[in-house]
Design a protein around this motif. Structure first.
Motif, PDB file in Angstrom:
ATOM      1  N   THR A  33       0.441  -1.276  -8.170  1.00 27.03           N
ATOM      2  CA  THR A  33       1.300  -0.105  -7.956  1.00 27.03           C
ATOM      3  C   THR A  33       0.688   0.898  -6.981  1.00 27.03           C
ATOM      4  O   THR A  33       1.405   1.674  -6.367  1.00 27.03           O
ATOM      5  N   SER A  34      -0.642   0.896  -6.844  1.00 24.35           N
ATOM      6  CA  SER A  34      -1.341   1.719  -5.859  1.00 24.35           C
ATOM      7  C   SER A  34      -2.612   0.994  -5.457  1.00 24.35           C
ATOM      8  O   SER A  34      -3.235   0.304  -6.272  1.00 24.35           O
ATOM      9  N   GLN A 132      -4.975  -4.850  -1.458  1.00 27.14           N
ATOM     10  CA  GLN A 132      -3.915  -4.238  -0.654  1.00 27.14           C
ATOM     11  C   GLN A 132      -2.799  -5.274  -0.524  1.00 27.14           C
ATOM     12  O   GLN A 132      -2.576  -5.883   0.519  1.00 27.14           O
ATOM     13  N   ALA A 133      -2.140  -5.459  -1.634  1.00 26.07           N
ATOM     14  CA  ALA A 133      -1.166  -6.538  -1.785  1.00 26.07           C
ATOM     15  C   ALA A 133      -0.219  -6.183  -2.921  1.00 26.07           C
ATOM     16  O   ALA A 133      -0.444  -5.226  -3.663  1.00 26.07           O
ATOM     17  N   PRO A 368       3.733   3.232   2.501  1.00 20.74           N
ATOM     18  CA  PRO A 368       4.102   1.888   2.064  1.00 20.74           C
ATOM     19  C   PRO A 368       3.095   0.866   2.585  1.00 20.74           C
ATOM     20  O   PRO A 368       2.523   1.038   3.676  1.00 20.74           O
ATOM     21  N   LEU A 369       2.893  -0.192   1.830  1.00 23.11           N
ATOM     22  CA  LEU A 369       1.987  -1.252   2.259  1.00 23.11           C
ATOM     23  C   LEU A 369       2.409  -1.823   3.612  1.00 23.11           C
ATOM     24  O   LEU A 369       1.565  -2.245   4.403  1.00 23.11           O
ATOM     25  N   THR A 370       3.683  -1.822   3.877  1.00 23.43           N
ATOM     26  CA  THR A 370       4.177  -2.364   5.147  1.00 23.43           C
ATOM     27  C   THR A 370       3.643  -1.606   6.357  1.00 23.43           C
ATOM     28  O   THR A 370       3.688  -2.114   7.482  1.00 23.43           O
ATOM     29  N   VAL A 390      -3.549   6.113   0.428  1.00 26.81           N
ATOM     30  CA  VAL A 390      -3.186   5.246  -0.699  1.00 26.81           C
ATOM     31  C   VAL A 390      -1.929   4.463  -0.322  1.00 26.81           C
ATOM     32  O   VAL A 390      -0.935   5.043   0.120  1.00 26.81           O
ATOM     33  N   PHE A 391      -2.024   3.140  -0.495  1.00 25.62           N
ATOM     34  CA  PHE A 391      -0.851   2.286  -0.273  1.00 25.62           C
ATOM     35  C   PHE A 391      -0.037   2.181  -1.555  1.00 25.62           C
ATOM     36  O   PHE A 391      -0.608   2.068  -2.660  1.00 25.62           O
ATOM     37  N   ARG A 392       1.250   2.192  -1.413  1.00 29.08           N
ATOM     38  CA  ARG A 392       2.162   1.958  -2.540  1.00 29.08           C
ATOM     39  C   ARG A 392       3.000   0.717  -2.233  1.00 29.08           C
ATOM     40  O   ARG A 392       3.977   0.780  -1.471  1.00 29.08           O
TER      41      ARG A 392
END
Length: 393
Positions: A33-34, A132-133, A368-370, A390-392
């Motif tokens: 989730t993060s 990171q996935a 966003p992870l993208t 932080v990636f979500r």
């Protein structure tokens, strides 16, 4: 699933990769989730590229929800919210029993002469797919993941994966005496949080040193005495002026191998990075040299009989150190990857009722992870006030 994947130096892409699954009875799979973007990830983006393989999934600061557990994992169940330490440790070996989880004998990467395996961190540390996935396989899940409450902000516990225990250990290792002064070199995520922890511990004077205006301002706003490297030719002299001419009792180097102001080290790192892969790995693994400007500054500004705590990552094999100065000044030197689970009992009480360290608003960017490729470039350049990303997924 989507994941941030390393394809080469300065080349991170978001790819579709196979979903992870249970491989061992002690595994779990979480839905992420993060996931934090760490300064250590930038070493893979730049200096440690020779040890990477195209297709490696990056990231080592995950939080998420358990999807599946192996038959030997009895403390977790699907639906549990967890934060996962960046190192993979068993919790029951000789080293773990002594609070040295980064030296775990169950997951040590012995063929590389390295300590415990790490998520998303090169073949030197086991080439374990990173966080990171959208999903993450978690080995040693009978011990590693920490269950956290469902009804608190996402970032409250995320930083237990790395930032909080790394900064906490840096301050503990610094061993600042009562009434003493701590100087912190580098106000990125670890240096910033180390300043906060030191002030929370009651350190009388905390001096934060950097050259990025936004980072200096963040630290200043929390009561840190800041020094701007752009405005001084001799930061160690300024520290001595603030400490009755002696120097800081303790210094934390939160910069590491990619310090500004060291052209020779930078040239050698860049040279290794452009060699063919096999040659680059051999050079980096046997004659690698770090940019040592921050460490030399720490040695200069620490008082005689003081302590230097290294939390910044160093990877050189033939780094020249001023041993005469270290010996003559009777400097104590402590270092190493943070032993996450050793420190979490001390940190958790600060997260369960209130937020004295400001973790809820510690991240400067949630993306966003993208957008991972752009985020890596932004963080590397320190653009847009990026201190913690932080990636979500």
């Amino acid at each position: 699933m989507k994941a941030a994947v390393w394809h080469g130096r300065h080349d991170v892409r978001v790819d579709e990769v196979p979903d992870p699954g249970i491989e061992e009875p002690t595994d779990a799979v979480i839905r992420v989730t993060s996931s934090g973007l760490c300064g250590s990830d930038l070493h893979l983006y730049e200096v440690l590229a020779p040890f990477m393989t195209p297709g490696d999934i990056l990231g080592h600061e995950p939080m998420g929800v358990v999807e599946e557990v192996g038959s030997a994992v009895t403390g977790l169940k699907p639906g549990d919210r967890v934060v996962v330490p960046f190192q993979i440790s068993c919790g029951s070996c000789f080293m773990c029993d002594r609070g040295l989880q980064t030296q775990c004998e169950t997951t040590q990467v012995r063929d590389q002469g390295a300590g415990a395996a790490l998520f998303g961190y090169t073949k030197l540390y086991g080439a374990v797919p990173g966080a990171q996935a959208e999903y993450l396989r978690v080995p040693q899940a009978q011990y590693g993941p920490l269950k956290v409450p469902d009804d608190v902000p996402e970032d409250r516990f995320l930083f237990l994966s790395d930032v909080l225990p790394t900064a906490w250990q840096a301050v503990e290792y610094a061993d600042v005496p009562d009434g003493g002064t701590l100087a912190v070199l580098g106000l990125g995520p670890i240096g910033d949080m180390a300043c906060r922890i030191a002030l929370h511990h009651g350190v009388r004077q905390v001096i934060g040193i950097d050259l990025v205006p936004e980072r200096l301002e963040r630290a200043r706003a929390r009561g840190v005495h800041t020094l701007d490297l752009r405005e001084t030719d001799d930061v160690a002299a300024e520290v001595r002026q603030l400490t009755e001419g002696r120097g800081a009792d303790s210094v934390i180097d939160a910069v590491g191998m990619e310090a500004h102001g060291d052209r020779t080290g930078q040239l050698m790192q860049n040279a290794a990075a452009v060699l063919p892969t096999a040659a680059a790995e051999k050079v980096a693994g046997s004659v690698g040299v770090d940019r040592l400007a921050a460490l030399h500054s720490a040695i200069d500004m620490v008082r005689r009989g003081g302590t230097i705590s290294l939390s910044g990552v160093y990877g050189g094999m033939v780094d020249p150190l001023p041993m005469l100065t270290l010996f003559d000044k009777q400097v104590q030197l402590r270092m190493g990857q943070a032993n996450v689970r050793h420190w979490t009992p001390d940190i958790l009480p600060l997260l369960t009722e209130h937020d004295p360290l400001g973790v809820d608003h510690f991240a400067t960017h949630h993306v966003p992870l993208t957008e991972a490729a752009d985020a890596y470039e932004m963080f590397q350049r320190k653009d847009d006030g990026a201190v913690k990303v932080v990636f979500r997924p």
